[in-house]
Write a protein that holds these residues in place. Structure first.
Motif, mmCIF file in Angstrom:
data_model
loop_
_atom_site.group_PDB
_atom_site.id
_atom_site.type_symbol
_atom_site.label_atom_id
_atom_site.label_comp_id
_atom_site.label_asym_id
_atom_site.label_seq_id
_atom_site.Cartn_x
_atom_site.Cartn_y
_atom_site.Cartn_z
ATOM 1 N N TYR A 195 -27.201 -64.652 40.403
ATOM 2 C CA TYR A 195 -28.414 -65.222 40.984
ATOM 3 C C TYR A 195 -29.082 -66.127 39.968
ATOM 4 O O TYR A 195 -28.826 -66.043 38.764
ATOM 5 C CB TYR A 195 -29.378 -64.125 41.456
ATOM 6 C CG TYR A 195 -29.623 -63.006 40.468
ATOM 7 C CD1 TYR A 195 -30.504 -63.148 39.402
ATOM 8 C CD2 TYR A 195 -28.977 -61.775 40.613
ATOM 9 C CE1 TYR A 195 -30.739 -62.120 38.514
ATOM 10 C CE2 TYR A 195 -29.201 -60.732 39.735
ATOM 11 C CZ TYR A 195 -30.072 -60.910 38.687
ATOM 12 O OH TYR A 195 -30.302 -59.896 37.795
ATOM 13 N N THR B 228 -21.674 -65.524 44.617
ATOM 14 C CA THR B 228 -23.100 -65.653 44.310
ATOM 15 C C THR B 228 -23.791 -64.319 44.587
ATOM 16 O O THR B 228 -23.230 -63.435 45.244
ATOM 17 C CB THR B 228 -23.753 -66.755 45.160
ATOM 18 O OG1 THR B 228 -23.546 -66.456 46.550
ATOM 19 C CG2 THR B 228 -23.170 -68.121 44.832
ATOM 20 N N SER C 275 -33.712 -66.393 44.098
ATOM 21 C CA SER C 275 -32.817 -67.192 44.928
ATOM 22 C C SER C 275 -32.002 -66.281 45.851
ATOM 23 O O SER C 275 -31.741 -65.123 45.530
ATOM 24 C CB SER C 275 -31.863 -67.997 44.035
ATOM 25 O OG SER C 275 -31.066 -67.137 43.231
ATOM 26 N N ASP C 276 -31.607 -66.833 47.007
ATOM 27 C CA ASP C 276 -30.770 -66.047 47.915
ATOM 28 C C ASP C 276 -29.298 -66.317 47.634
ATOM 29 O O ASP C 276 -28.947 -67.241 46.882
ATOM 30 C CB ASP C 276 -31.106 -66.377 49.372
ATOM 31 C CG ASP C 276 -30.494 -67.693 49.813
ATOM 32 O OD1 ASP C 276 -29.484 -67.659 50.542
ATOM 33 O OD2 ASP C 276 -31.000 -68.766 49.416
ATOM 34 N N ALA C 277 -28.421 -65.544 48.229
ATOM 35 C CA ALA C 277 -26.990 -65.656 47.951
ATOM 36 C C ALA C 277 -26.297 -66.702 48.814
ATOM 37 O O ALA C 277 -25.336 -67.339 48.365
ATOM 38 C CB ALA C 277 -26.317 -64.296 48.168
ATOM 39 N N GLU D 258 -28.016 -62.224 44.702
ATOM 40 C CA GLU D 258 -29.456 -62.377 44.881
ATOM 41 C C GLU D 258 -30.153 -61.144 44.331
ATOM 42 O O GLU D 258 -29.565 -60.054 44.269
ATOM 43 C CB GLU D 258 -29.813 -62.590 46.358
ATOM 44 C CG GLU D 258 -29.385 -61.468 47.291
ATOM 45 C CD GLU D 258 -29.524 -61.827 48.773
ATOM 46 O OE1 GLU D 258 -29.694 -63.026 49.087
ATOM 47 O OE2 GLU D 258 -29.460 -60.914 49.607
#
Length: 338
Positions: A9, A35, A41-43, A37
């Motif tokens: 993240y 990715t 921030s989101d994934a 989170e």
């Protein structure tokens, strides 16, 4: 053994050059990029950006937090990105801990995490199969909603959009033995935050029933540096934070895991120091031996030598590495390709 690249993240802002790094990983033959989170921030959004700038490499979340979205919302994210990327998505799910669930998402931490996870995955599977409307009368997942505070007008629905793949892979990020065992029963793979090719005993019982084809994809920190102590330092810093501060002292999944690996005294010391505000000392208290078990650190020749243990591990199907260093990516790709 497949190679993956973990971006994690974001910190204060976007990870510099993450698209170019993903493109280089694809060129080198990496199988996946991932990715995550936490509470920033989101994934899914960075993964979508990567998808638009690559053509082959797989796209995984390691992990997206189940408590951040309803299971149908998560399924919508996954099936949408799977269409846009041409079927490249692996959906990695994790529950997170009470401090994040209650502090950031503003909802109670599930009293029965196993039931919550089982129901969550059940709903996602129903959406992806699209064999009928989503229906579940669960403890946590209720479709349609029948609570006393509802209108009573909810109806079972199936997705308007036909998922590209009914068998889109679902992985679970789990640490406790019961959660790991559950992963082998309801998921396609498991994302260990920490794994040791030298210490299978920590998870032997939890993996006793894993089916054929079940994937184990540990996240492995890699730090190539001629000075071994310097290579270990960022990994110690991360472990000091996770064991000392990522969770309450009485309920910290990362500290519990460290204890199962046989480093209980060190885990207790790290927590005591961290909660006393002595963070530098907490980081220094992370044992070198523990770092060496779960990571690849040191000069290139040492990394080459220790990589062999990971490649020979019969349980590990994927190695998801954390480095951003392009020469290190090339080194790992060369090692993986023999």
């Amino acid at each position: 053994m497949r190679l993956g690249l973990q971006f994690g993240y974001w910190g204060r802002g976007p990870t510099p050059g993450f698209v170019e790094t993903a493109q280089e990983a694809e060129r080198l033959g990496f199988d996946t990029v991932w990715t995550a989170e936490s509470w920033g921030s989101d994934a899914f959004t960075p993964l979508t950006w990567i998808a638009a700038h690559t053509s082959r490499i797989g796209l995984g979340t390691a992990v997206t937090q189940m408590t951040a979205r309803t299971p149908t919302a998560t399924a919508m994210h996954a099936l949408t990105l799977d269409h846009l990327s041409g079927g490249r998505v692996t959906l990695g799910l994790g529950l997170s801990g009470p401090q994040v669930v209650e502090g950031w998402y503003g909802r109670p931490f599930p009293a029965s995490p196993l039931t919550f996870t089982r129901e969550y995955v059940d709903v996602i599977r129903q959406v992806l199969r699209r064999e009928g409307p989503v229906e579940l009368d669960g403890r946590y997942a209720e479709h349609p909603y029948r609570g006393d505070d509802g209108t009573g007008l909810g109806k079972p629905l199936k997705p308007i959009t036909h998922p590209l793949r009914a068998d889109l892979p679902v992985f679970l990020g789990a640490e406790g033995p019961k959660n790991v065992h559950l992963s082998t029963q309801i998921a396609d793979g498991w994302l260990p935050l920490h794994w040791s090719p030298y210490n299978h005993g920590a998870y032997a019982d939890a993996l006793r029933d894993k089916p054929a084809g079940f994937r184990i994809a540990p996240i492995v920190q890699v730090a190539v540096h001629d000075d071994l102590a310097q290579a270990m330092l960022p990994i110690k810093a991360g472990m000091g934070f996770y064991v000392g501060g990522m969770g309450a002292k009485s309920r910290n999944f990362h500290a519990d895991l460290m204890r199962r690996f046989g480093y209980g005294d060190a885990a207790d010391k790290i927590q005591d120091l961290f909660f006393a505000g002595r963070r530098d000392e907490a980081i220094a208290a992370v044992p070198d031996a523990f770092v060496d078990e779960i990571a690849l650190v040191g000069p290139p020749d040492r990394v080459r030598e220790r990589f062999a243990a990971w490649a020979a591990d019969e349980h590990v199907t994927d190695m998801i590495v954390t480095t951003r260093d392009l020469p290190t990516l090339k080194l790992l790709a060369d090692l993986a390709n023999g």
